[in-house]
Design an enzyme around this catalytic site. Structure first.
Site, PDB file in Angstrom:
ATOM      1  N   PHE A   1       0.873  -1.183   0.000  1.00 36.94           N
ATOM      2  CA  PHE A   1       0.000   0.000   0.000  1.00 36.94           C
ATOM      3  C   PHE A   1       0.910   1.233   0.000  1.00 36.94           C
ATOM      4  O   PHE A   1       1.881   1.286   0.741  1.00 36.94           O
ATOM      5  CB  PHE A   1      -0.857  -0.009   1.276  1.00 36.94           C
ATOM      6  CG  PHE A   1      -2.174   0.691   1.144  1.00 36.94           C
ATOM      7  CD1 PHE A   1      -3.346  -0.023   0.969  1.00 36.94           C
ATOM      8  CD2 PHE A   1      -2.243   2.073   1.222  1.00 36.94           C
ATOM      9  CE1 PHE A   1      -4.566   0.621   0.861  1.00 36.94           C
ATOM     10  CE2 PHE A   1      -3.462   2.727   1.119  1.00 36.94           C
ATOM     11  CZ  PHE A   1      -4.625   1.999   0.940  1.00 36.94           C
TER      12      PHE A   1
ATOM     13  N   GLU B   1      -1.311  -5.791   7.799  1.00 36.46           N
ATOM     14  CA  GLU B   1      -0.808  -7.165   7.652  1.00 36.46           C
ATOM     15  C   GLU B   1       0.654  -7.291   8.091  1.00 36.46           C
ATOM     16  O   GLU B   1       1.149  -8.404   8.305  1.00 36.46           O
ATOM     17  CB  GLU B   1      -0.927  -7.632   6.192  1.00 36.46           C
ATOM     18  CG  GLU B   1      -2.322  -7.986   5.741  1.00 36.46           C
ATOM     19  CD  GLU B   1      -3.259  -6.781   5.641  1.00 36.46           C
ATOM     20  OE1 GLU B   1      -2.813  -5.724   5.133  1.00 36.46           O
ATOM     21  OE2 GLU B   1      -4.407  -6.884   6.097  1.00 36.46           O
TER      22      GLU B   1
ATOM     23  N   ALA C   1       3.664   2.930   4.818  1.00 27.99           N
ATOM     24  CA  ALA C   1       3.202   4.308   5.018  1.00 27.99           C
ATOM     25  C   ALA C   1       1.692   4.316   5.193  1.00 27.99           C
ATOM     26  O   ALA C   1       0.962   3.751   4.378  1.00 27.99           O
ATOM     27  CB  ALA C   1       3.601   5.166   3.824  1.00 27.99           C
TER      28      ALA C   1
ATOM     29  N   ILE D   1      -1.261   7.015   5.403  1.00 23.18           N
ATOM     30  CA  ILE D   1      -1.420   8.435   5.074  1.00 23.18           C
ATOM     31  C   ILE D   1      -2.872   8.854   5.291  1.00 23.18           C
ATOM     32  O   ILE D   1      -3.792   8.250   4.732  1.00 23.18           O
ATOM     33  CB  ILE D   1      -0.985   8.692   3.611  1.00 23.18           C
ATOM     34  CG1 ILE D   1       0.471   8.228   3.434  1.00 23.18           C
ATOM     35  CG2 ILE D   1      -1.126  10.179   3.264  1.00 23.18           C
ATOM     36  CD1 ILE D   1       0.982   8.289   2.020  1.00 23.18           C
TER      37      ILE D   1
ATOM     38  N   THR E   1      -7.570   7.662   3.727  1.00 23.00           N
ATOM     39  CA  THR E   1      -8.538   6.766   4.332  1.00 23.00           C
ATOM     40  C   THR E   1      -9.246   7.386   5.524  1.00 23.00           C
ATOM     41  O   THR E   1      -8.660   8.166   6.267  1.00 23.00           O
ATOM     42  CB  THR E   1      -7.855   5.453   4.799  1.00 23.00           C
ATOM     43  OG1 THR E   1      -8.832   4.650   5.443  1.00 23.00           O
ATOM     44  CG2 THR E   1      -6.716   5.713   5.760  1.00 23.00           C
TER      45      THR E   1
ATOM     46  N   HIS F   1     -10.346   5.469   7.903  1.00 22.70           N
ATOM     47  CA  HIS F   1      -9.939   4.712   9.086  1.00 22.70           C
ATOM     48  C   HIS F   1      -8.429   4.756   9.310  1.00 22.70           C
ATOM     49  O   HIS F   1      -7.820   3.847   9.853  1.00 22.70           O
ATOM     50  CB  HIS F   1     -10.502   3.286   9.077  1.00 22.70           C
ATOM     51  CG  HIS F   1      -9.959   2.396   8.004  1.00 22.70           C
ATOM     52  ND1 HIS F   1     -10.017   2.679   6.671  1.00 22.70           N
ATOM     53  CD2 HIS F   1      -9.326   1.206   8.095  1.00 22.70           C
ATOM     54  CE1 HIS F   1      -9.452   1.710   5.982  1.00 22.70           C
ATOM     55  NE2 HIS F   1      -9.013   0.806   6.831  1.00 22.70           N
TER      56      HIS F   1
ATOM     57  N   ARG G   1       9.743  12.257   4.221  1.00 20.58           N
ATOM     58  CA  ARG G   1      10.389  11.395   5.236  1.00 20.58           C
ATOM     59  C   ARG G   1      10.821  10.045   4.652  1.00 20.58           C
ATOM     60  O   ARG G   1      11.235   9.157   5.386  1.00 20.58           O
ATOM     61  CB  ARG G   1       9.438  11.217   6.412  1.00 20.58           C
ATOM     62  CG  ARG G   1       9.219  12.548   7.143  1.00 20.58           C
ATOM     63  CD  ARG G   1       8.100  12.471   8.136  1.00 20.58           C
ATOM     64  NE  ARG G   1       8.391  11.521   9.191  1.00 20.58           N
ATOM     65  CZ  ARG G   1       7.477  11.055  10.047  1.00 20.58           C
ATOM     66  NH1 ARG G   1       6.227  11.465   9.945  1.00 20.58           N
ATOM     67  NH2 ARG G   1       7.811  10.216  10.974  1.00 20.58           N
TER      68      ARG G   1
HETATM   69  N1  INI Z   1      -2.574   0.350   4.484  1.00 15.20           N
HETATM   70  C1  INI Z   1      -1.406   1.045   4.476  1.00 15.20           C
HETATM   71  O1  INI Z   1      -0.326   0.435   4.536  1.00 15.20           O
HETATM   72  N2  INI Z   1      -1.418   2.399   4.391  1.00 15.20           N
HETATM   73  C2  INI Z   1      -2.575   3.104   4.325  1.00 15.20           C
HETATM   74  O2  INI Z   1      -2.516   4.354   4.252  1.00 15.20           O
HETATM   75  C3  INI Z   1      -3.796   2.401   4.319  1.00 15.20           C
HETATM   76  N3  INI Z   1      -5.024   3.108   4.173  1.00 15.20           N
HETATM   77  O3  INI Z   1      -4.986   4.291   3.861  1.00 15.20           O
HETATM   78  O4  INI Z   1      -6.108   2.556   4.320  1.00 15.20           O
HETATM   79  C4  INI Z   1      -3.765   0.994   4.412  1.00 15.20           C
HETATM   80  N4  INI Z   1      -4.915   0.296   4.407  1.00 15.20           N
HETATM   81  C5  INI Z   1      -4.967  -1.126   4.158  1.00 15.20           C
HETATM   82  C6  INI Z   1      -4.793  -1.946   5.405  1.00 15.20           C
HETATM   83  O5  INI Z   1      -3.452  -1.887   5.864  1.00 15.20           O
HETATM   84  C7  INI Z   1      -5.100  -3.406   5.145  1.00 15.20           C
HETATM   85  O6  INI Z   1      -4.272  -3.910   4.138  1.00 15.20           O
HETATM   86  C8  INI Z   1      -6.553  -3.621   4.707  1.00 15.20           C
HETATM   87  O7  INI Z   1      -7.424  -2.990   5.632  1.00 15.20           O
HETATM   88  C9  INI Z   1      -6.884  -5.140   4.684  1.00 15.20           C
HETATM   89  O8  INI Z   1      -6.713  -5.698   5.962  1.00 15.20           O
END
Ligand code: INI
Length: 158
Positions: A22, A58, A80, A82, A86, A88, A127
């Site tokens: 992500f 994960e 990261a 951000i 999102t 959440h 960063r």
């Molecule tokens: N995962 C990230 O690594 N960074 C993010 O900014 C992010 N946002 O924005 O939602 C994000 N979401 C996915 C999350 O980590 C899980 O992979 C997903 O919810 C499935 O479990």
């Protein structure tokens, strides 16, 4: 009083990296920074493993699995989270950080949190090597230092 400070020497250390896909543009820069740091401190490429995972949520599970394997002196967690991306954000950022801390304490293997949490993509890029340092590089420094502290403490007990 005796003092112990961790050496910044990575020759002989075994280190795994769990990195989130992500925000991959940023994750890759963090990974580059971490690998640069390890190489500069004598790390042998054959002693490392990089595992790409879906997202920051994960990372703790895979980092814990790598730690439990007994094959690594430290595990680096990179990614990261951000805010702009999102609703959440706070859940993802907090649960990821909590999971990493718990995994480190449970496994007694350093699991170093190199997951950025920022309000904007620009801040994350800054960063991740574009402006003000690279958190991946810093996390790798901490992994080397902490792994060496543990080794030094173990040697003292022997
Ligand atoms: N995962 C990230 O690594 N960074 C993010 O900014 C992010 N946002 O924005 O939602 C994000 N979401 C996915 C999350 O980590 C899980 O992979 C997903 O919810 C499935 O479990």
């Amino acid at each position: 009083m005796q003092e112990i400070t961790g050496k910044y020497e990575a020759a002989g250390l075994k280190i795994a990296i769990a990195v989130s896909r992500f925000n991959e543009l940023i994750s890759r820069k963090l990974l580059d920074g971490a690998l640069d740091c390890l190489t500069r401190h004598g790390f042998a490429d054959k002693n490392g493993l990089v595992v790409w995972v879906s997202g920051a949520l994960e990372v703790p599970l895979i980092a814990q699995k790598l730690a439990l394997s007994g094959k690594y002196d430290a595990v680096l967690a990179l990614g990261a989270v951000i805010q702009g991306e999102t609703a959440h954000f706070e859940v993802v950022a907090a649960e990821s950080a909590k999971g990493l801390s718990q995994a480190a304490l449970q496994t007694q293997v350093p699991i170093i949190n190199g997951i950025l949490t920022t309000n904007t993509v620009e801040q994350a890029l800054a960063r991740a090597g574009v402006k003000s340092g690279n958190k991946g590089f810093e996390a790798a420094m901490t992994a080397i230092e902490t792994a060496n502290i543990l080794k030094q403490l173990q040697a003292k007990d022997a």
